[in-house]
Design a protein around this motif. Structure first.
Motif, PDB file in Angstrom:
ATOM      1  N   ALA A  79       0.840  -1.209   0.000  1.00  0.00           N
ATOM      2  CA  ALA A  79       0.000   0.000   0.000  1.00  0.00           C
ATOM      3  C   ALA A  79       0.873   1.255   0.000  1.00  0.00           C
ATOM      4  N   LEU A  80       1.983   1.210   0.718  1.00  0.00           N
ATOM      5  CA  LEU A  80       2.911   2.353   0.717  1.00  0.00           C
ATOM      6  C   LEU A  80       3.499   2.565  -0.668  1.00  0.00           C
ATOM      7  N   GLN A  86       6.593   4.242  -5.879  1.00  0.00           N
ATOM      8  CA  GLN A  86       8.006   3.822  -5.942  1.00  0.00           C
ATOM      9  C   GLN A  86       8.237   2.682  -4.949  1.00  0.00           C
ATOM     10  N   PRO A  87       9.343   1.944  -5.115  1.00  0.00           N
ATOM     11  CA  PRO A  87       9.601   0.850  -4.173  1.00  0.00           C
ATOM     12  C   PRO A  87       9.905   1.370  -2.765  1.00  0.00           C
ATOM     13  N   VAL A  88       9.555   0.569  -1.769  1.00  0.00           N
ATOM     14  CA  VAL A  88       9.860   0.880  -0.371  1.00  0.00           C
ATOM     15  C   VAL A  88      10.609  -0.321   0.187  1.00  0.00           C
ATOM     16  N   THR A  89      11.761  -0.068   0.804  1.00  0.00           N
ATOM     17  CA  THR A  89      12.561  -1.171   1.354  1.00  0.00           C
ATOM     18  C   THR A  89      12.206  -1.371   2.816  1.00  0.00           C
ATOM     19  N   PHE A  90      11.747  -2.573   3.128  1.00  0.00           N
ATOM     20  CA  PHE A  90      11.363  -2.892   4.506  1.00  0.00           C
ATOM     21  C   PHE A  90      12.555  -3.507   5.234  1.00  0.00           C
ATOM     22  N   SER A 105      17.338   7.993  -3.876  1.00  0.00           N
ATOM     23  CA  SER A 105      15.876   8.026  -4.049  1.00  0.00           C
ATOM     24  C   SER A 105      15.174   6.907  -3.271  1.00  0.00           C
ATOM     25  N   ASP A 106      15.922   6.252  -2.368  1.00  0.00           N
ATOM     26  CA  ASP A 106      15.318   5.147  -1.601  1.00  0.00           C
ATOM     27  C   ASP A 106      14.392   5.655  -0.489  1.00  0.00           C
ATOM     28  N   VAL A 107      13.387   4.826  -0.183  1.00  0.00           N
ATOM     29  CA  VAL A 107      12.563   5.051   1.010  1.00  0.00           C
ATOM     30  C   VAL A 107      12.659   3.779   1.855  1.00  0.00           C
ATOM     31  N   LEU A 108      13.011   3.927   3.116  1.00  0.00           N
ATOM     32  CA  LEU A 108      13.084   2.761   4.007  1.00  0.00           C
ATOM     33  C   LEU A 108      11.919   2.791   4.996  1.00  0.00           C
ATOM     34  N   LEU A 109      11.465   1.605   5.355  1.00  0.00           N
ATOM     35  CA  LEU A 109      10.472   1.460   6.433  1.00  0.00           C
ATOM     36  C   LEU A 109      11.049   0.494   7.454  1.00  0.00           C
ATOM     37  N   LEU A 110      11.165   0.940   8.696  1.00  0.00           N
ATOM     38  CA  LEU A 110      11.676   0.055   9.746  1.00  0.00           C
ATOM     39  C   LEU A 110      10.528  -0.757  10.364  1.00  0.00           C
ATOM     40  N   GLU A 111      10.875  -1.909  10.892  1.00  0.00           N
ATOM     41  CA  GLU A 111       9.881  -2.783  11.544  1.00  0.00           C
ATOM     42  C   GLU A 111       9.212  -2.057  12.724  1.00  0.00           C
TER      43      GLU A 111
END
Ligand code: AMP
Length: 393
Positions: A79-80, A86-90, A105-111
């Protein structure tokens, strides 16, 4: 306005820790309502436009300091990605390495932060570890700002900090409605009980020019004035408190508006036979479930005489028609005055948002806060730790 916004920060090449609220409803491994995710998009895009690299921090559910697989934030990634385009790195471990490897241009999502027992304890050590992952802190989670947690409070004190776009919109709307309002100012407070809204009523009586009391809590105020309320929902042990609030209002010059007429029924169910009576004529075997048309007409006049309106809680048992009539009619009147540019209208709280949704006026209010607890605490005049931490130098 003592807090900074993204406009005040230089973000070029910086790693930006962004506290967001993406605690979205999920069913069978899929996000069923992405509203909260969509609302953080402007903040992330603005950070990127300024050359920053967003690292998203969030909670999900109540895992109570333990790793609970069903409460992993991984479920929000599709959903993000759809919302951001764009891709989101979990990331669920080796955070330092992941951040070091981050591209422009990365987007990170932390646990889920709440997997760590330090988060809800506002643990300084946990905040310190989070702080090493970024250069700048952005809080875009107003709905979590009433809690002093590591990611909302301690972390904000460790890095240059500012409000994200959503937080900025929320704080600006709330400050305009209660801190420095255009007057006259009217507050509508409804809902089931006086006991859950005591601090709210106490604060409002000091700040507003008109206070409209509706819903189940109005029954307690009617009872306090010696009016028979039959089998209505009320807190009869709270009548002294209600009287004290009425006295305080007299002293502060706040006009209190209670129902002048009532809609009563013998059963609490949809389409139950109902009748409209004067407020002091509730039969012994009936209950008050809504305010009547005369009350609505006088509320419309009060609204029309005011410049600012702030609303929390329905005027009746709005989930069950026809007892939604007063809430709908008053909400529609407020929406029309807002559309005509005559009223600034701010509403918030879970039940209130669904009542206004049901009335079909959500888009016509000046601002609707979806933050339940945080909105209420702000209306109670309390300092929200997450906001206070943003305003400290
Ligand atoms: P609150 O969560 O305190 O805002 O209360 C909202 C709830 O109060 C809703 O579920 C309404 O149906 C209920 N409510 C409002 N007015 C009445 C009433 N006169 N009698 C019974 N329930 C009411």
């Amino acid at each position: 306005m003592a807090w900074k916004t993204l406009d005040d920060m230089s973000l070029d090449g910086k790693r930006v820790l962004v506290r967001v609220d993406i605690n979205v409803p999920v069913e069978d491994g899929k996000v069923t309502d992405a509203t909260r995710i969509e609302r953080i998009v402007p903040t992330i895009k603005d950070i990127q436009a300024k050359g920053g690299r967003p690292i998203l921090l969030a909670h999900f559910g109540r895992p109570k300091g333990q790793r609970v697989p069903e409460m992993s934030l991984r479920v929000t990634v599709p959903a993000l990605e759809a919302a951001l385009g764009q891709p989101v790195t979990f990331i669920d471990g080796q955070y330092g390495a992941a951040v070091a490897a981050m591209g422009p241009s990365d987007v990170l999502l932390l646990e889920n932060l709440r997997f760590n027992p330090g988060e809800e304890k506002n643990d300084e050590g946990f905040a310190e570890r989070l702080a090493t992952l970024g250069d700048i802190y952005v809080n875009d989670a107003f709905s979590a700002a009433h809690r002093a947690h590591s990611s909302t409070e301690a972390l904000a004190r460790r890095l240059p900090a500012c409000a994200g776009r959503l937080m900025q919109a929320e704080l600006s709307a709330l400050e305009a409605a209660l801190a420095v309002p255009e007057r006259p100012l009217v507050a509508v407070v409804g809902g089931a009980k006086v006991s859950t809204k005591l601090d709210l009523l106490g604060n409002l009586v000091e700040k507003v020019d008109h206070l409209v009391i509706g819903g189940g809590m109005a029954n307690t105020f009617l009872a306090a004035q010696g009016i028979a309320i039959g089998k209505s929902l009320a807190e009869r042990e709270m009548t002294d408190t209600a009287t004290a609030i009425l006295e305080k209002a007299k002293a502060t010059g706040c006009a209190i508006h209670l129902p002048a007429d009532i809609v009563v029924a013998r059963e609490f169910k949809a389409g139950a036979a109902s009748e409209t009576l004067p407020a002091d004529a509730c039969p012994e075997d009936a209950m008050i479930l809504d305010a009547g048309p005369e009350t609505v007409a006088s509320l419309k006049e009060v609204f029309a005489s005011c410049r600012t309106l702030i609303w929390n809680g329905p005027l009746g048992a709005f989930e069950i028609p026809p007892f939604d009539a007063a809430t709908n009619a008053a909400a529609t009147a407020a929406a029309e005055l807002t559309k005509a540019g005559k009223l600034i209208s701010v509403a918030g709280g879970g039940d209130t948002v669904s009542a206004l949704n049901q009335a079909g006026v959500v888009g016509d209010f000046s601002y609707i806060s979806t933050a339940g607890g945080a909105f209420l605490e702000w209306m109670e005049g309390k300092t929200l730790p997450g906001v206070a931490a943003l305003t400290e130098e």
